[in-house]
Design a protein around this motif. Structure first.
Motif, PDB file in Angstrom:
ATOM      1  N   UNK A 222      45.026  16.765  51.265  1.00 21.24           N
ATOM      2  CA  UNK A 222      44.589  15.410  51.116  1.00 21.24           C
ATOM      3  C   UNK A 222      45.535  14.492  50.184  1.00 21.24           C
ATOM      4  N   UNK A 223      45.627  15.403  48.906  1.00 20.63           N
ATOM      5  CA  UNK A 223      46.396  14.730  47.514  1.00 20.63           C
ATOM      6  C   UNK A 223      47.936  14.539  48.412  1.00 20.63           C
ATOM      7  N   UNK A 224      48.467  15.676  49.063  1.00 25.54           N
ATOM      8  CA  UNK A 224      49.765  15.707  49.369  1.00 25.54           C
ATOM      9  C   UNK A 224      50.009  14.492  50.594  1.00 25.54           C
ATOM     10  N   UNK A 225      49.106  14.317  51.317  1.00 25.14           N
ATOM     11  CA  UNK A 225      49.043  13.144  52.417  1.00 25.14           C
ATOM     12  C   UNK A 225      49.093  11.739  51.559  1.00 25.14           C
ATOM     13  N   UNK A 237      45.347   7.079  41.043  1.00 25.19           N
ATOM     14  CA  UNK A 237      44.039   7.958  41.302  1.00 25.19           C
ATOM     15  C   UNK A 237      44.211   9.069  40.613  1.00 25.19           C
ATOM     16  N   UNK A 238      45.205   9.436  39.739  1.00 21.77           N
ATOM     17  CA  UNK A 238      45.330  10.373  38.929  1.00 21.77           C
ATOM     18  C   UNK A 238      45.714  11.832  39.649  1.00 21.77           C
ATOM     19  N   UNK A 239      46.389  11.860  40.456  1.00 20.41           N
ATOM     20  CA  UNK A 239      47.179  12.978  41.108  1.00 20.41           C
ATOM     21  C   UNK A 239      48.252  13.277  40.505  1.00 20.41           C
ATOM     22  N   UNK A 240      48.658  14.349  40.093  1.00 12.92           N
ATOM     23  CA  UNK A 240      49.609  14.934  39.422  1.00 12.92           C
ATOM     24  C   UNK A 240      50.990  14.801  40.133  1.00 12.92           C
TER      25      UNK A 240
END
Length: 352
Positions: A222-225, A237-240
């Motif tokens: 989901x983070x990749x998408x 959203x804080x995704x590295x």
């Protein structure tokens, strides 16, 4: 007459589904025109192509053999595309994977079939993963263009393998051909039905399932998408972003490297010049046509496998050069990219 182009507020699902098939059909029509202009009957040429690749059990098995590296490289490229990273280096990553597998097979003998293949698999994956991670690291840390880096690294990888097979790894009993000595039996994948279909094909199918689960069913997927759809929103959203770029490029390279492992352990049983006829480059077409989906990669890889095997018949029966299939694939990609315009935009006509 006035032509008005407007962006679609939402994509038409029917157009989205039919566009790739129309694009492929148009590419066949254009190729047929070129064949006719050169005095060939397009119907007979295309019929021979499909009969060669699908008309017999052996031909079908050869298509699956060609499909195997396309699936693995296609998944690698598709994963990077999911994050809007343009990995153009699958060809070089395949070569590095083949080098890593060959290193174990030739110089680190293990007297156990499973352990030998496992060591080759891991070596191929680690070497190619690191090779793919290099442009990922440069992209993450200094925003270096990954297209240029991955493209240029292809040449380094291919020439490195050429150096080995023309130089220190060259088989002294190989009649001066650029190849290594053959792998021992312990370093060879099993084959089936008295054909060249090998275990690598089933490994590729496992990776198709893993790719789907990873991207569609996990938080990391989901983070990749999210990063691919909106990098700014992902950062908010804080995704590295930087960490994920490096990880994705490592896995992307690893998948292409496993294709190299399957080729040397399942098909050639040695490292040699021209180990790939362009699987890594074709994988770009595969990933684009598949719209970065696991099932799409599987289906499109099979279609491209048909073209690869069918081209052998065309060279024998019609003396068509290898460049023909490359041009055919290029036309497919051109029409598919062009079809994206009609998916995203609407054309209307009216009076001035």
């Amino acid at each position: 007459m006035r032509i008005k182009i407007t962006k679609r507020s939402e994509q038409n699902r029917g157009v989205l589904l039919i566009a790739p098939f129309v694009a492929i059909l148009l590419s066949f029509i254009v190729v047929g025109i070129f064949l006719y202009a050169n005095g060939l009957n397009p119907y007979n040429v295309f019929k021979d192509m499909f009969v060669e690749s699908l008309g017999s059990f052996y031909g079908f098995s050869e298509t699956l053999v060609k499909t195997t590296p396309l699936i693995l490289c296609g998944l690698g490229v598709a994963l990077a595309f999911k994050m809007e990273l343009w990995n153009i280096g699958a060809e070089g990553q395949l070569y590095i994977g083949a080098f890593g597998a060959s290193l174990i097979a030739l110089y680190y003998p293990i007297n156990n079939h499973f352990l030998m293949l496992l060591a080759m698999f891991l070596s191929a994956g680690i070497f190619s993963g690191i090779w793919g991670m290099i442009p990922g690291f440069l992209k993450a840390k200094w925003n270096v263009n990954e297209i240029i880096v991955t493209l240029l690294m292809n040449y380094i990888a291919i020439l490195w393998v050429d150096y080995l097979v023309y130089g220190p790894w060259k088989d002294p009993k190989g009649f001066n051909f650029p190849l290594t000595k053959q792998f021992p039996d312990m370093a060879r994948l099993g084959y089936y039905f008295d054909t060249r279909l090998h275990t690598g094909f089933f490994i590729a199918l496992v990776f198709v399932v893993l790719f789907y689960i990873l991207i569609e069913k996990t938080i990391w997927g989901y983070e990749i998408r999210v990063i691919g759809n909106n990098p700014n929103a992902a950062k908010y959203a804080g995704i590295n972003y930087e960490k994920n770029v490096i990880i994705v490029m490592f896995i992307s390279g690893l998948l292409s490297g496993i294709a190299g492992f399957s080729e040397v352990a399942g098909v050639t049983y040695r490292l040699q010049h021209g180990i790939s006829p362009g699987y890594g480059y074709t994988a770009i077409i595969v990933a684009w046509l598949a719209r970065r989906s696991a099932l799409g990669v599987l289906l499109v890889s099979f279609i491209m496998g048909v073209l690869f095997v069918g081209n052998d018949a065309l060279q024998i029966n019609y003396q068509l050069p290898v460049a023909f299939i490359n041009a055919f694939q290029g036309l497919i990609l051109f029409f598919v990219i062009s079809s994206e315009f009609f998916v995203n935009y609407r054309i209307s006509f009216g009076e001035k």
